[in-house]
Design a protein around this motif. Structure first.
Motif, PDB file in Angstrom:
ATOM      1  N   ALA A   1      -5.195  19.850  -0.513  1.00  0.00           N
ATOM      2  CA  ALA A   1      -6.861  19.017  -1.671  1.00  0.00           C
ATOM      3  C   ALA A   1      -5.766  18.806  -3.057  1.00  0.00           C
ATOM      4  O   ALA A   1      -6.498  18.279  -3.329  1.00  0.00           O
ATOM      5  N   THR A   2      -4.740  19.678  -3.152  1.00  0.00           N
ATOM      6  CA  THR A   2      -4.222  19.341  -4.322  1.00  0.00           C
ATOM      7  C   THR A   2      -2.820  18.338  -4.818  1.00  0.00           C
ATOM      8  O   THR A   2      -3.581  17.575  -5.973  1.00  0.00           O
ATOM      9  N   PHE A   3      -2.771  17.547  -3.890  1.00  0.00           N
ATOM     10  CA  PHE A   3      -2.015  16.598  -3.348  1.00  0.00           C
ATOM     11  C   PHE A   3      -2.820  15.361  -2.350  1.00  0.00           C
ATOM     12  O   PHE A   3      -1.310  14.351  -2.566  1.00  0.00           O
ATOM     13  N   VAL A   4      -3.638  15.319  -2.169  1.00  0.00           N
ATOM     14  CA  VAL A   4      -4.557  13.761  -1.352  1.00  0.00           C
ATOM     15  C   VAL A   4      -4.920  13.014  -1.908  1.00  0.00           C
ATOM     16  O   VAL A   4      -4.062  11.799  -2.338  1.00  0.00           O
ATOM     17  N   GLU A   5      -4.902  13.116  -3.689  1.00  0.00           N
ATOM     18  CA  GLU A   5      -5.298  12.162  -4.574  1.00  0.00           C
ATOM     19  C   GLU A   5      -3.682  11.132  -4.920  1.00  0.00           C
ATOM     20  O   GLU A   5      -3.577  10.240  -5.050  1.00  0.00           O
ATOM     21  N   GLN A   6      -3.015  11.695  -4.894  1.00  0.00           N
ATOM     22  CA  GLN A   6      -1.385  11.204  -5.403  1.00  0.00           C
ATOM     23  C   GLN A   6      -1.232  10.368  -3.626  1.00  0.00           C
ATOM     24  O   GLN A   6      -0.756   9.339  -4.036  1.00  0.00           O
ATOM     25  N   HIS A   7      -1.265  10.309  -2.479  1.00  0.00           N
ATOM     26  CA  HIS A   7      -1.496  10.002  -1.364  1.00  0.00           C
ATOM     27  C   HIS A   7      -2.072   8.955  -1.230  1.00  0.00           C
ATOM     28  O   HIS A   7      -2.190   7.921  -1.268  1.00  0.00           O
ATOM     29  N   VAL A   8      -3.472   9.147  -2.171  1.00  0.00           N
ATOM     30  CA  VAL A   8      -4.539   8.049  -1.640  1.00  0.00           C
ATOM     31  C   VAL A   8      -4.031   6.920  -3.074  1.00  0.00           C
ATOM     32  O   VAL A   8      -4.339   5.805  -2.428  1.00  0.00           O
ATOM     33  N   LYS A   9      -3.456   7.480  -3.679  1.00  0.00           N
ATOM     34  CA  LYS A   9      -3.067   6.385  -4.633  1.00  0.00           C
ATOM     35  C   LYS A   9      -2.092   5.550  -3.992  1.00  0.00           C
ATOM     36  O   LYS A   9      -1.810   4.075  -4.228  1.00  0.00           O
ATOM     37  N   TYR A  10      -1.115   6.348  -3.805  1.00  0.00           N
ATOM     38  CA  TYR A  10       0.275   6.063  -2.963  1.00  0.00           C
ATOM     39  C   TYR A  10      -0.094   4.862  -2.317  1.00  0.00           C
ATOM     40  O   TYR A  10      -0.076   3.112  -1.911  1.00  0.00           O
ATOM     41  N   HIS A  11      -1.199   5.067  -0.959  1.00  0.00           N
ATOM     42  CA  HIS A  11      -1.451   3.215  -0.452  1.00  0.00           C
ATOM     43  C   HIS A  11      -1.821   2.543  -1.021  1.00  0.00           C
ATOM     44  O   HIS A  11      -2.055   1.602  -0.827  1.00  0.00           O
ATOM     45  N   ALA A  12      -3.204   2.767  -1.729  1.00  0.00           N
ATOM     46  CA  ALA A  12      -3.858   2.197  -2.795  1.00  0.00           C
ATOM     47  C   ALA A  12      -3.016   1.007  -3.078  1.00  0.00           C
ATOM     48  O   ALA A  12      -2.986  -0.334  -3.448  1.00  0.00           O
ATOM     49  N   GLU A  13      -1.944   0.944  -3.927  1.00  0.00           N
ATOM     50  CA  GLU A  13      -0.964   0.262  -4.524  1.00  0.00           C
ATOM     51  C   GLU A  13      -0.359  -0.489  -3.571  1.00  0.00           C
ATOM     52  O   GLU A  13       0.327  -0.806  -4.873  1.00  0.00           O
ATOM     53  N   ARG A  14      -0.110   0.620  -2.746  1.00  0.00           N
ATOM     54  CA  ARG A  14       1.002  -0.680  -1.818  1.00  0.00           C
ATOM     55  C   ARG A  14      -0.579  -1.603  -1.410  1.00  0.00           C
ATOM     56  O   ARG A  14       0.090  -2.855  -1.012  1.00  0.00           O
ATOM     57  N   LEU A  15      -0.907  -1.109  -0.638  1.00  0.00           N
ATOM     58  CA  LEU A  15      -2.378  -2.145  -0.120  1.00  0.00           C
ATOM     59  C   LEU A  15      -2.658  -3.015  -1.526  1.00  0.00           C
ATOM     60  O   LEU A  15      -2.854  -4.874  -0.901  1.00  0.00           O
ATOM     61  N   TYR A  16      -2.904  -3.143  -2.673  1.00  0.00           N
ATOM     62  CA  TYR A  16      -2.772  -4.012  -4.122  1.00  0.00           C
ATOM     63  C   TYR A  16      -2.642  -4.932  -4.143  1.00  0.00           C
ATOM     64  O   TYR A  16      -2.113  -5.835  -5.086  1.00  0.00           O
TER      65      TYR A  16
END
Length: 119
Positions: free
Chosen positions: A103-118
């Motif tokens: 729960a603490t680090f899931v946002e980091q993973h979502v951002k990591y994917h989003a940065e590479r997706l876009y």
């Protein structure tokens, strides 16, 4: 299965088994699901899959791991993954692999994917 043809450019994981074929819990799970043939286990073992590829051909990965996890050295073993600039093992002091860690680090993973997706 890290190298699926699905077109994934980046992968992330929370406290994964680095080399499950080489640790007691992973071996037990592999034998239960895949049978005793260790060649079949290799198809599902991240360290073995990644080691079979050149460092510059590895998929980009973010792996988050709690540095205080009691299973870090005996079971999870992220140190068994090949060393590559494409693999970022992010160790977090004071965490294990609990719900609170994720729960603490899931946002980091979502951002990591989003940065590479876009990108």
């Amino acid at each position: 299965y890290l190298y699926s043809q699905s077109g994934c450019r980046v992968r992330t994981a929370f406290a994964p088994y680095g080399n499950p074929a080489a640790v007691p819990w992973g071996g037990g799970a592999f034998e239960g699901y895949l049978g005793p043939d260790r060649a079949k286990w290799a198809e599902w073992d991240p360290a073995l899959q990644l080691a079979a590829h050149a460092p510059d051909a590895m998929p980009e990965m973010l792996i988050s791991q709690g540095a205080s996890d009691t299973f870090l050295q005996s079971q999870l073993r992220p140190d068994t993954l090949p060393k590559s600039p494409a693999i970022w093992v992010d160790m977090h002091e004071g965490y294990d692999h609990s719900y609170y860690f994720i729960a603490t680090f899931v946002e980091q993973h979502v951002k990591y994917h989003a940065e590479r997706l876009y990108a």
